[in-house]
Structure formats: structure tokens, C-alpha cells
Motif scaffolding. Structure first.
Motif, PDB file in Angstrom:
ATOM      1  N   ASN A  27       1.322  -1.254   0.407  1.00  0.00           N
ATOM      2  CA  ASN A  27      -0.084  -0.021  -0.239  1.00  0.00           C
ATOM      3  C   ASN A  27       1.101   1.421  -0.180  1.00  0.00           C
ATOM      4  OD1 ASN A  27      -1.693   2.069   0.810  1.00  0.00           O
ATOM      5  ND2 ASN A  27      -2.853   0.993   1.503  1.00  0.00           N
ATOM      6  N   HIS A  28       0.144   2.123  -1.084  1.00  0.00           N
ATOM      7  CA  HIS A  28       1.252   3.242  -0.810  1.00  0.00           C
ATOM      8  C   HIS A  28       1.671   4.281  -0.466  1.00  0.00           C
ATOM      9  CE1 HIS A  28       3.344   6.636  -3.049  1.00  0.00           C
ATOM     10  NE2 HIS A  28       2.537   7.851  -2.532  1.00  0.00           N
ATOM     11  N   ILE A  29       0.436   4.058   0.666  1.00  0.00           N
ATOM     12  CA  ILE A  29       0.223   5.053   1.773  1.00  0.00           C
ATOM     13  C   ILE A  29       1.497   4.413   3.478  1.00  0.00           C
ATOM     14  CG2 ILE A  29      -1.164   5.578   3.687  1.00  0.00           C
ATOM     15  CD1 ILE A  29      -3.456   6.188   2.273  1.00  0.00           C
ATOM     16  N   GLY A  65       3.692   2.910   2.026  1.00  0.00           N
ATOM     17  CA  GLY A  65       5.757   2.786   2.124  1.00  0.00           C
ATOM     18  C   GLY A  65       5.720   4.639   2.326  1.00  0.00           C
ATOM     19  N   HIS A  66       5.479   5.231   2.330  1.00  0.00           N
ATOM     20  CA  HIS A  66       5.137   6.629   3.327  1.00  0.00           C
ATOM     21  C   HIS A  66       5.592   6.661   4.429  1.00  0.00           C
ATOM     22  CE1 HIS A  66       4.525   9.242  -0.099  1.00  0.00           C
ATOM     23  NE2 HIS A  66       3.526   9.435  -0.979  1.00  0.00           N
ATOM     24  N   ILE A  67       5.180   5.574   5.232  1.00  0.00           N
ATOM     25  CA  ILE A  67       5.306   5.904   6.352  1.00  0.00           C
ATOM     26  C   ILE A  67       7.008   4.899   6.322  1.00  0.00           C
ATOM     27  CG2 ILE A  67       5.376   4.177   8.360  1.00  0.00           C
ATOM     28  CD1 ILE A  67       2.026   4.244   7.785  1.00  0.00           C
ATOM     29  N   VAL A  87       1.132  13.474   5.417  1.00  0.00           N
ATOM     30  CA  VAL A  87       0.782  14.590   4.048  1.00  0.00           C
ATOM     31  C   VAL A  87       1.095  14.145   2.831  1.00  0.00           C
ATOM     32  CG1 VAL A  87       0.027  16.331   5.723  1.00  0.00           C
ATOM     33  CG2 VAL A  87       2.033  16.046   5.791  1.00  0.00           C
ATOM     34  N   SER A  88       0.463  13.837   1.269  1.00  0.00           N
ATOM     35  CA  SER A  88       1.166  13.787   1.046  1.00  0.00           C
ATOM     36  C   SER A  88      -0.195  14.946  -0.527  1.00  0.00           C
ATOM     37  CB  SER A  88       1.165  12.767   0.354  1.00  0.00           C
ATOM     38  OG  SER A  88      -0.065  11.872   0.263  1.00  0.00           O
ATOM     39  N   GLY A  89       0.068  14.598  -1.613  1.00  0.00           N
ATOM     40  CA  GLY A  89      -0.846  15.355  -2.632  1.00  0.00           C
ATOM     41  C   GLY A  89      -2.050  14.164  -2.448  1.00  0.00           C
ATOM     42  N   THR A 125       9.323  13.086  -1.504  1.00  0.00           N
ATOM     43  CA  THR A 125       7.934  12.554  -2.589  1.00  0.00           C
ATOM     44  C   THR A 125       8.566  11.214  -2.766  1.00  0.00           C
ATOM     45  OG1 THR A 125       9.508  13.500  -3.998  1.00  0.00           O
ATOM     46  CG2 THR A 125       8.365  15.155  -3.213  1.00  0.00           C
ATOM     47  N   ASP A 126       7.211  11.138  -3.725  1.00  0.00           N
ATOM     48  CA  ASP A 126       7.091   9.480  -3.992  1.00  0.00           C
ATOM     49  C   ASP A 126       8.215   9.056  -4.392  1.00  0.00           C
ATOM     50  OD1 ASP A 126       4.630   9.507  -3.885  1.00  0.00           O
ATOM     51  OD2 ASP A 126       3.830   9.673  -5.563  1.00  0.00           O
ATOM     52  N   ASN A 127       8.755   7.849  -3.994  1.00  0.00           N
ATOM     53  CA  ASN A 127      10.034   7.101  -4.119  1.00  0.00           C
ATOM     54  C   ASN A 127      10.355   5.654  -4.169  1.00  0.00           C
ATOM     55  OD1 ASN A 127      11.538   6.349  -1.436  1.00  0.00           O
ATOM     56  ND2 ASN A 127      10.437   7.666  -1.306  1.00  0.00           N
TER      57      ASN A 127
END
Ligand code: KG4
Ligand code: ZN
Length: 347
Positions: free
Chosen positions: A116-118, A120-122, A141-143, A311-313
Motif C-alpha cells: 500500500n503506497h501510504i 510506503g510513505h511511513i 501529508v501528501s498530494g 515525495t514518491d520514491n
């Protein structure tokens, strides 16, 4: 160098307009992180055009893959698992990364793991802050997302706050666009706010009744757009630079208030003295520094990812994949891309 004990995860991220592939050792050590950004293409249209994004992922993904392997100086045979974003995001974009991962997995017999992309951000915080371990409070906090989460363990989360309308970065981009900035407007708005004068405007702070940790930005957005239109109407459809800077500053102040208070309150309520911010908007220094200062004032340790992992990576996807790998949470080949994949509580 890989020893027998090392776990190498190849991460793939293509949920929006970044084609990114990364190789991460033991969840924390980035051997390579190659990202092809399509910002220059999409800014011509004022935002991401889904069809163009997926076509460009197809053009770029093999080149990005070859580059990620050669920069890490390893062969695909050294990889223990392939971690790939399968949602949420743009369906055509997600399908390129997921299909690439499945093809690679079939050809090499290396297991693959849908992420899950979110989540991933964590995990982006584990890369920069190698000593960070759960439990902690994560502010995402993302787009596309705004969430306040109790990270209980590497694979378990409880969500306390979500946005009821726009995401934080989405509000930034929309206001920036009305003020005349190119997509993505968040960083340009931050720059403008640096020259703003406090007290020239007073914008609302959105609250949701009986949901102290939820967010709302549509009221703020409408209010600011109205203010801008009124100013333009009175001035022959023009707005001077200082006024733009003053609006940007008060907009940012409203956003900061919404994020900082909720995060500190949740940290106190749950008695967890670690806070980590992540997502594209966490590249914003005014937001980061305000949260950091409030954390310091309340004896809370503050963590944030290095700017290249905000940002996304794909490095963050590989890191999240590592913690699934050690729990043997592999995906099967019938896993589908899910544009609206929910981010929900996980035991
Ligand atoms: O995490 P991300 O790359 O993509 C999503 O998963 O959505 O976040 C992109 C968002 C955009 O809305 C962009 O304007 C915002 O992050 N952003 C910023 C800054 N840098 C990126 N917003 C405010 N200030 C910044 N410096
Ligand atoms: Zn993202």
C-alpha cells in the motif's frame, strides 16, 4: 556487498507520475534509488494527465530498472523479493509497475509483495532515521492523503485521523494554481510564503465536529479562492507579488495549525513520545520546523525523511517490503491494482 544474512528488496513505485525503482538492504540501507519524474511533461497541463503518465511509465520502466541494478552493482539473482505499489493511485500507472513486478517474478521465481503506497510513505522514515522503531505517531501529508496514524508495529497501524475532503498537498496545489504557479505548486507556495507578512489576512482553521483528529481543507480552499477572486476583480484581474506572498503565508499558517495541534494532541493522548512526518508535503520546511519545535516543547522526539524520500520514491516501497518479507507476507499473482485501495487499521 551482500552477505548471506542480508536481505535485498527491489522496490517498484509507479502510482502517479514518478517511475522509481530502488534496491534496499535490510529495510534501511539504500543501495540505489532511480526515479524518472514526469513533472516537466505534466506541468504543461497544470496537473497529472493519467493516460500520459501510464504511457511514460511504459517507456521508462525498463531503463529505470537496469539503472537501479547497475547503480547498486548487483544482479537480479541477488534479490530476495520484489516489492511493488499496488494502490492507491492512478490505475493505468499502477498497472505498469505491478505488471512489471509480476513479469519479473515469473521470469526469476523471486517472490513479490504488493505494498500500500501510504504504508510506503511511513517506511520512508526508516531509511533516514535508522534508529526509529515503532511505536510512534505518523503524520502522512501528501498530494493524495492526509492521515494521523498510530504505528503500533512495522506491520500494524491504527488510524486516528483522515481528511474529509481535499488532501493537504492537493489544497496546496489548487491554491498555488489560482495564484498562477506551475504544477506542482506546493514548493512554489512555500517559497512565496517566506516573503509574506503576517497578519495581512486571516483564513479559517477547518475543524470536524466530534472528530478531533480528522482534517478538512475544502472550507479553507474555497475561502482563499474567494479572497483571490475578490482582489483580482477590484484590480483589473491582477494581483501583486506581495499580496500573493501574504496569502501564501496565511494559507501555510492555517495548514500548520491544522497539522501541529492534532499531532501533538494524539501523541499526548496515547502517551507516545515519538512523531514522524512523511509524504510529499513533509518536504515543506515551515511545516517541518513548526512540528519539530512543538515536539521539542513537549519532550517528543521528532523524525522526518530526507527530502529525496518525502515525495514518491521506490526506496520507501522496498523498505515497507522488507518488513512484509520477514513476516513472509508474500502476494499471489492474482493481486490486482486497486486505484482506491483503502488505508485501514491493521492488527
Ligand atoms: O507524496 P507525493 O509525492 O505524492 C502523493 O502520494 O500524493 O506528494 C506530492 C505533493 C504535491 O501535492 C506537492 O505539491 C506537495 O506534495 N509538496 C509540497 C512541497 N513539496 C511537495 N507541499 C508544500 N510544500 C512543499 N515544499
Ligand atoms: Zn505518495
Amino acid at each position: 556487498m551482500k552477505t548471506n544474512k542480508d536481505i535485498l528488496i527491489l522496490g517498484i513505485e509507479s502510482s502517479c507520475d514518478e517511475t522509481s525503482i530502488s534496491i534496499v538492504k535490510n529495510g534501511r540501507d539504500v543501495l540505489s534509488n532511480v526515479t524518472n519524474s514526469q513533472i516537466d511533461i505534466h506541468k504543461l497541463y497544470g496537473g497529472v494527465v493519467p493516460e500520459i503518465a501510464s504511457r511514460n511509465h511504459i517507456i521508462n520502466i525498463d531503463f529505470v530498472y537496469q539503472n537501479a541494478l547497475s547503480k547498486a552493482n548487483i544482479s537480479i539473482k541477488d534479490i530476495n523479493a520484489i516489492a511493488v505499489t499496488y494502490g492507491p493511485g492512478l490505475i493505468g500507472s499502477l498497472l505498469v509497475g505491478l505488471s512489471f513486478a509480476k513479469g519479473l517474478s515469473i521470469a526469476t521465481k523471486i517472490p513479490f509483495i504488493g505494498i500500500n503506497h501510504i504504508e510506503g510513505h511511513i517506511a520512508s522514515n526508516y531509511i533516514t532515521n535508522t534508529d526509529l522503531q515503532p511505536p510512534f505517531i505518523a503524520l502522512i501529508v501528501s498530494g493524495g492523503h492526509t492521515n494521523l496514524v498510530h504505528v503500533i508495529n512495522y506491520n500494524s497501524f491504527k488510524i486516528y485521523g483522515s481528511t474529509h475532503d481535499d488532501a493537504c498537498g492537493e489544497a496546496y496545489d489548487k491554491i498555488a494554481r489560482v495564484l498562477g504557479f506551475e504544477y506542482p505548486g506546493g514548493p512554489k507556495l512555500e517559497k512565496a510564503a517566506l516573503n509574506g507578512i503576517n497578519g495581512k489576512f486571516s483564513f479559517p482553521r477547518g475543524e470536524i465536529k466530534n472528530s478531533p483528529y480528522d482534517f478538512t481543507y475544502s472550507g479553507l480552499k474555497s475561502h482563499v479562492i474567494n479572497v483571490i477572486h475578490n482582489i483580482k476583480q477590484k484590480n483589473n484581474y491582477s494581483i501583486d507579488n506581495q499580496t500573493i506572498n501574504d496569502i501564501a503565508l496565511e494559507f501555510e499558517n492555517s495548514i500548520i495549525d491544522s497539522l501541529v495541534n492534532r499531532t501533538i494532541n494524539l501523541s499526548k493522548e496515547l502517551n507516545i513520545n515519538k512523531v514522524a512526518i512523511c509524504g510529499g508535503v513533509s518536504a515543506n520546511n515551515a511545516i517541518k520546523n513548526s512540528l519539530k519545535n512543538e515536539c521539542l516543547n513537549n519532550n517528543i522526539s521528532f523524525f522526518s525523511p530526507d527530502i529525496k524520500y518525502c515525495t514518491d520514491n521506490a526506496a520507501m516501497i522496498a523498505s515497507a517490503g522488507y518488513y512484509e518479507y520477514i513476516n513472509e507476507n508474500f502476494s499471489s499473482l492474482d493481486l490486482n491494482a486497486d486505484a482506491n485501495l483503502e488505508f485501514k487499521d491493521k492488527e
